[in-house]
Design a protein around this motif. Structure first.
Motif, PDB file in Angstrom:
ATOM      1  N   VAL A 185      26.995  41.619  41.726  1.00  0.00           N
ATOM      2  CA  VAL A 185      26.510  42.497  40.924  1.00  0.00           C
ATOM      3  C   VAL A 185      25.665  43.508  41.481  1.00  0.00           C
TER       4      VAL A 185
ATOM      5  N   HIS B  97      30.802  44.001  41.722  1.00  0.00           N
ATOM      6  CA  HIS B  97      30.896  44.388  40.326  1.00  0.00           C
ATOM      7  C   HIS B  97      29.707  45.466  39.809  1.00  0.00           C
TER       8      HIS B  97
ATOM      9  N   CYS C 200      21.745  45.735  34.530  1.00  0.00           N
ATOM     10  CA  CYS C 200      21.752  44.719  35.456  1.00  0.00           C
ATOM     11  C   CYS C 200      20.732  43.890  35.074  1.00  0.00           C
TER      12      CYS C 200
END
Length: 135
Positions: free
Chosen positions: A16, A51, A58
């Protein structure tokens, strides 16, 4: 686990990356690719499979720029603590590693307990596991 040579692509966990960092990192990777920096292609691959999330979404345990990361290196059976930084801020003596290093590119977007096989400078593959992340 020793460094191994393989033709099989390394295993890669889901990663991520905050959207604003992704954009800046992609520019850095593309510029490095143009200068024929060896790790640039690997960083572009990592960024392309990430992603993307809005910056505010986040999670704090995700490795991003400026994160302090403790990881274990299976090849040496040692634990290291580093801060992931942009190339101009790198200082190996202060454990500040650039995103334009194989380990820096491998760490971006990872979370604790995730492991990744990363390409070593000698053409092999080694594995690291993220143990903790702080901002």
């Amino acid at each position: 686990m020793p460094i191994r040579r393989t033709d099989k692509p390394p295993a890669r966990p889901r990663i991520v990356i905050p959207a604003s960092e992704h954009e800046r990192l992609l520019r850095i990777a593309e510029q490095a690719f143009e200068r024929d920096v060896p790790v640039a292609g690997y960083l572009v691959e990592e960024l392309s499979r990430a992603h993307l999330v809005p910056d505010e979404a986040c999670a704090p345990h995700v490795v991003r720029m400026g994160s302090q990361v403790t990881y274990s290196d299976a090849a040496t059976n040692r634990t290291h603590t580093v801060t992931l930084v942009y190339p101009r801020e790198a200082d190996i003596d202060s454990n500040r590693i650039s995103i334009l290093t194989p380990i820096g590119a491998a760490l971006i977007g990872m979370s604790p307990a995730q492991s990744i096989d990363w390409p070593t400078p000698g053409g092999g593959v080694a594995q690291l596991t993220v143990l903790s992340v702080t901002r």
